[in-house]
Scaffold this motif. Structure first.
Motif, mmCIF file in Angstrom:
data_model
loop_
_atom_site.group_PDB
_atom_site.id
_atom_site.type_symbol
_atom_site.label_atom_id
_atom_site.label_comp_id
_atom_site.label_asym_id
_atom_site.label_seq_id
_atom_site.Cartn_x
_atom_site.Cartn_y
_atom_site.Cartn_z
ATOM 1 N N THR A 1 48.621 60.549 101.303
ATOM 2 C CA THR A 1 49.335 60.452 99.882
ATOM 3 C C THR A 1 49.474 59.141 99.346
ATOM 4 N N VAL A 2 49.263 59.002 98.114
ATOM 5 C CA VAL A 2 49.978 57.723 97.111
ATOM 6 C C VAL A 2 51.115 58.570 96.571
ATOM 7 N N GLN A 3 52.301 57.612 96.575
ATOM 8 C CA GLN A 3 53.431 57.907 95.957
ATOM 9 C C GLN A 3 53.791 56.747 94.800
ATOM 10 N N THR A 4 54.358 57.300 93.712
ATOM 11 C CA THR A 4 54.907 56.295 92.714
ATOM 12 C C THR A 4 56.198 57.076 92.390
ATOM 13 N N GLU A 5 56.865 56.300 91.345
ATOM 14 C CA GLU A 5 58.084 56.435 90.782
ATOM 15 C C GLU A 5 58.433 56.203 89.484
ATOM 16 N N GLU A 6 59.586 56.425 88.914
ATOM 17 C CA GLU A 6 59.875 56.194 87.641
ATOM 18 C C GLU A 6 61.187 55.289 87.302
ATOM 19 N N HIS A 7 61.022 54.171 86.648
ATOM 20 C CA HIS A 7 62.153 53.655 86.145
ATOM 21 C C HIS A 7 62.078 52.793 85.100
ATOM 22 N N HIS A 8 63.042 52.522 84.256
ATOM 23 C CA HIS A 8 62.599 52.051 82.759
ATOM 24 C C HIS A 8 63.513 50.773 82.653
ATOM 25 N N GLY B 1 42.556 69.176 90.786
ATOM 26 C CA GLY B 1 42.489 70.401 91.457
ATOM 27 C C GLY B 1 43.441 70.536 92.328
ATOM 28 N N GLY B 2 44.464 70.181 91.720
ATOM 29 C CA GLY B 2 46.007 70.325 92.380
ATOM 30 C C GLY B 2 46.332 69.406 93.390
ATOM 31 N N ARG B 3 45.856 68.070 93.336
ATOM 32 C CA ARG B 3 46.376 67.184 94.120
ATOM 33 C C ARG B 3 47.667 66.292 93.448
ATOM 34 N N LEU B 4 48.244 66.899 92.472
ATOM 35 C CA LEU B 4 49.476 66.204 91.906
ATOM 36 C C LEU B 4 50.658 67.069 92.527
ATOM 37 N N VAL B 5 51.693 66.133 92.971
ATOM 38 C CA VAL B 5 52.980 66.664 93.498
ATOM 39 C C VAL B 5 54.004 66.140 92.696
ATOM 40 N N THR B 6 54.898 66.819 92.125
ATOM 41 C CA THR B 6 55.898 66.285 91.335
ATOM 42 C C THR B 6 57.400 66.518 91.724
ATOM 43 N N VAL B 7 58.026 65.455 91.828
ATOM 44 C CA VAL B 7 59.678 65.631 92.374
ATOM 45 C C VAL B 7 60.319 65.592 91.288
ATOM 46 N N ALA B 8 61.393 66.385 90.617
ATOM 47 C CA ALA B 8 62.040 66.292 89.603
ATOM 48 C C ALA B 8 63.440 65.946 89.909
ATOM 49 N N GLY B 9 63.882 64.654 89.575
ATOM 50 C CA GLY B 9 65.268 64.281 89.695
ATOM 51 C C GLY B 9 65.997 64.039 88.568
ATOM 52 N N ILE B 10 67.297 63.426 88.389
ATOM 53 C CA ILE B 10 67.820 63.480 87.224
ATOM 54 C C ILE B 10 68.303 61.983 86.996
ATOM 55 N N GLY B 11 67.928 61.163 88.069
ATOM 56 C CA GLY B 11 68.306 59.723 88.099
ATOM 57 C C GLY B 11 69.665 59.408 88.209
ATOM 58 N N TYR B 12 69.980 57.993 88.225
ATOM 59 C CA TYR B 12 71.299 57.519 88.618
ATOM 60 C C TYR B 12 71.505 56.149 87.890
ATOM 61 N N ARG B 13 70.959 56.074 86.705
ATOM 62 C CA ARG B 13 71.049 54.885 86.066
ATOM 63 C C ARG B 13 71.266 55.159 84.589
ATOM 64 N N PRO B 14 72.687 55.371 84.053
ATOM 65 C CA PRO B 14 72.951 55.478 82.777
ATOM 66 C C PRO B 14 72.194 54.498 81.751
ATOM 67 N N GLU B 15 71.705 53.565 81.986
ATOM 68 C CA GLU B 15 71.204 52.648 80.989
ATOM 69 C C GLU B 15 69.837 53.188 80.454
ATOM 70 N N GLU B 16 69.313 53.879 81.647
ATOM 71 C CA GLU B 16 67.908 54.424 81.185
ATOM 72 C C GLU B 16 68.031 55.696 80.285
ATOM 73 N N TYR B 17 69.188 56.475 80.322
ATOM 74 C CA TYR B 17 69.576 57.489 79.357
ATOM 75 C C TYR B 17 69.650 56.700 77.913
ATOM 76 N N ALA B 18 70.415 55.610 78.100
ATOM 77 C CA ALA B 18 70.924 54.955 76.823
ATOM 78 C C ALA B 18 69.510 54.605 76.278
ATOM 79 N N MET B 19 68.617 54.078 76.826
ATOM 80 C CA MET B 19 67.387 53.503 76.263
ATOM 81 C C MET B 19 66.791 54.342 75.546
ATOM 82 N N PHE B 20 66.758 55.839 75.950
ATOM 83 C CA PHE B 20 65.938 57.051 75.387
ATOM 84 C C PHE B 20 67.074 57.653 74.354
#
Length: 323
Positions: free
Chosen positions: A41-48, A101-120
């Motif tokens: 697996t290769v794993q990546t993530e999301e922060h803004h 061909g089905g190799r993407l796995v998505t984990v959906a969270g809600i995050g923990y940084r209010p500043e990211e919500y404010a940015m969007f």
């Protein structure tokens, strides 16, 4: 055979655009090399909005990795669900599912940084409600059937190829996340080794009459770097590990639980703590972990050192794990 993961968040403090280009290109080369050598697996993530260039666009990166590889899975862990338009997210994941061909796995969270919500411009207080809407919407969208979304009829096409839909897990460390996963019949991804939360999730599955399973980190899930001389790496590059550890820890309140949360304030404390581990090939092969997470470019690690770690892992450690 344990699960083997190569993690990329592309953190690079003070990097120029040219250096960032080289770093992103290196990550794709590393992913291709890892795939050729049997990494799972290769794993990546999301922060803004992070000054050190933490990955903000995980599905774009995932698409590039999937295009550069043939076998390994790519896990986005985690996408911050409420920051995304549900219909657009459903489309993007469907296309990546078809391309790979089905190799993407998505984990959906809600995050923990209010500043990211404010940015969007997204209301932090509505994050649970928005997450419910997002998960319910993408599941409906992937059927290919018309449904009502915010009062209007919509249909998402094309449908993904995975049956019944692309692998989607609900991530988090709260009972609310476990309930959400159970109610929707989705697998649950606790953000740390939390057996009591896994038991709570299973109870909710029985309550809702749904089916699901848990993908939970082990009691130990260290971030690994492989080197012939760990003392040299800690002396020369320990500040890279510490920068990432302290940045990540600064975002998390006491209520947030994570498999890789560190309390260290110095390189010496970080080394003793064991969240980040620099190991010889022999020591790495002897860890006895169910999941081995290699982090070759941690905290802005020079790419040459990252390549040394990845090659040692793939060419020296991996054959011993599969024997």
């Amino acid at each position: 055979m344990p699960v083997t993961v190569v993690r990329f968040n592309l953190v690079a403090p003070d990097a120029t655009p040219a250096a960032l280009h080289a770093r992103h290109a290196t990550a794709l080369e590393m992913a291709r090399y890892a795939d050729d050598h049997g990494i799972t697996t290769v794993q990546t993530e999301e922060h803004h909005g992070v000054a050190d260039n933490w990955m903000p666009s995980p599905f774009t990166f995932a698409g590039a990795v999937l295009g550069a590889t043939r076998r390994l899975a790519v896990t986005v862990s985690a996408v911050i669900g409420p920051l995304h338009d549900p219909l657009r997210l459903a489309e993007d994941i469907a296309v990546l599912d078809l391309l790979s061909g089905g190799r993407l796995v998505t984990v959906a969270g809600i995050g923990y940084r209010p500043e990211e919500y404010a940015m969007f411009g997204v209301d932090w207080k509505r994050r649970g409600q928005l997450q419910d809407e997002l998960l319910e919407t993408v599941l409906k969208a992937w059927t290919g059937e018309e449904f009502v979304y915010r009062g209007r009829p919509v249909r998402v096409a094309p449908r993904p190829c995975s049956d019944p839909h692309p692998l989607l897990l609900v991530g988090g460390s709260s009972r609310a996340a476990a309930r959400r996963a159970a109610r929707l019949g989705l697998p649950f991804f606790p953000s740390a080794h939390l057996p009591e939360l896994e038991a709570y999730y299973k109870d909710r599955l029985a309550e809702y009459g749904t089916e699901g399973w848990t993908m939970m980190p082990g009691a130990e899930t260290p971030l690994l770097h492989v080197a012939e001389d760990p003392d040299r790496v800690w002396a020369e590059y320990g500040e890279h590990f510490l920068h990432e550890a302290r940045t990540y820890a600064s975002w998390q309140s006491g209520e947030i639980r994570s498999a890789v949360k560190s309390a260290a304030t110095t390189v010496e404390e970080l080394r003793a703590e064991g969240v980040y581990r620099v190991l010889t090939p022999d020591a790495c092969a002897a860890q006895g972990l169910d999941n081995l997470v290699l982090h070759p470019l941690a905290g802005g690690m020079p790419v040459e050192e990252g390549w040394r770690s990845l090659r040692l892992f793939c060419e020296d450690v991996l054959p011993r794990l599969s024997s």
